[in-house]
Scaffold this active site. Structure first.
Site, mmCIF file in Angstrom:
data_model
loop_
_atom_site.group_PDB
_atom_site.id
_atom_site.type_symbol
_atom_site.label_atom_id
_atom_site.label_comp_id
_atom_site.label_asym_id
_atom_site.label_seq_id
_atom_site.Cartn_x
_atom_site.Cartn_y
_atom_site.Cartn_z
ATOM 1 N N GLU A 131 61.902 -12.209 87.430
ATOM 2 C CA GLU A 131 61.235 -12.094 88.731
ATOM 3 C C GLU A 131 61.925 -12.707 89.925
ATOM 4 O OE1 GLU A 131 56.621 -11.502 87.660
ATOM 5 O OE2 GLU A 131 57.606 -13.140 87.065
ATOM 6 N N GLU A 185 55.516 -11.199 79.295
ATOM 7 C CA GLU A 185 54.478 -11.824 79.399
ATOM 8 C C GLU A 185 53.353 -11.085 78.459
ATOM 9 O OE1 GLU A 185 56.490 -12.495 83.166
ATOM 10 O OE2 GLU A 185 56.327 -10.845 81.783
ATOM 11 N N ALA A 214 58.447 -18.823 82.282
ATOM 12 C CA ALA A 214 57.862 -20.201 82.486
ATOM 13 C C ALA A 214 57.548 -21.107 81.628
ATOM 14 C CB ALA A 214 56.000 -19.673 82.754
ATOM 15 N N GLY A 224 59.430 -15.171 84.590
ATOM 16 C CA GLY A 224 59.641 -15.521 85.953
ATOM 17 C C GLY A 224 61.299 -15.677 86.427
#
Length: 252
Positions: free
Chosen positions: A107, A127, A64, A104
């Site tokens: 992911e 994270e 992110a 992300g």
């Protein structure tokens, strides 16, 4: 230039490319919005049979956008993760991962149907280093792919794993030298030659089956198998086999 590029490799294969190289393809709200738009359009395009998701030769997506994250409140977080365009995409998506796929980025790779990684690739869910947890499927898809213990290692330590480690875990399908895009496109073109309705059923049945008990998944698979007998592609596939030629599937 757009932060997400949509390219047509061939009539049946499209490429969606993260394009923020100055920040290692960090994922901000604009990136997620464009991903949703592109995948929605590609889902409606009957000519497109396979999509390759990639970044550049140095990085897939390094997580992110931290500056944007720092200014985000709860409402902003809800809006930022309101799309599931890749996971819900009905056609095959192949991730071509060079360099980092973190947070992300990892992911998004997990949402694809399989992953081709360069030998330099690294995957991670860092994270916890920011006092966060994954918000786009890391705690749910990752253990389903690599197992609870490997997922716990990645999620709790925040440490990245190499391409070879990811291959052993089952997160990666192939590891290649150099740029992954040529191999991913080669496989995309191969998948695009298969019966489109059968490929969609494989994806749908497999994903639904993984979300529930085995017996329910087997029932879903059986129904999908039975439905294929009503397709023109099935008749073409059998006739081509008998005629000893390459089938020409129409997606009907």
């Amino acid at each position: 230039m757009s932060v997400v590029l949509l390219e047509r490799h061939s009539p049946s294969v499209a490429v969606v490319r993260f394009n923020r190289p100055e920040v290692r393809n960090a994922l901000n709200t604009e990136v997620r919005r464009l991903l949703h738009e592109h995948f929605t359009a590609l889902a409606a395009d009957d000519a497109v049979r396979v999509v390759v998701l990639t970044g550049n030769e140095k990085v897939f997506a390094a997580g992110a956008d931290i500056q944007e994250q720092a200014e985000r409140d709860v409402v902003g977080a809800i809006k930022a993760y309101a799309t599931n365009a890749i996971a819900d995409f009905p056609k095959p998506v192949i991730a071509a991962v060079n360099g980092y796929a973190l947070g992300g980025g990892c992911e998004f790779a997990l949402q694809c149907d399989f992953v081709i990684a360069s030998e330099r690739a690294k995957f991670g869910q860092p994270e916890v280093n920011l006092g966060l947890i994954p918000g786009a499927g890391g705690t749910q898809r990752l253990p389903r792919v690599v197992g609870r213990l490997n997922a716990s290692y990645m999620l709790m330590t925040g440490l990245p794993v190499t391409a070879e480690q990811a291959l052993r875990m089952g997160l990666v399908s192939e590891v290649v030298e150099g740029d992954t895009l040529p191999r991913a496109l080669e496989l995309a073109e191969l998948v695009a030659t298969k019966a489109p309705l059968a490929i969609r059923q494989v994806k749908e049945v497999m994903r639904h089956g993984l979300d529930g008990p085995l017996d329910a998944g087997l029932r879903t698979e059986r129904r999908g198998y039975q439905l294929m007998f009503g397709t023109a592609d099935f008749r073409e596939g059998v006739k081509a086999f008998v005629d000893k030629r390459t089938p020409e599937f129409s997606g009907e």
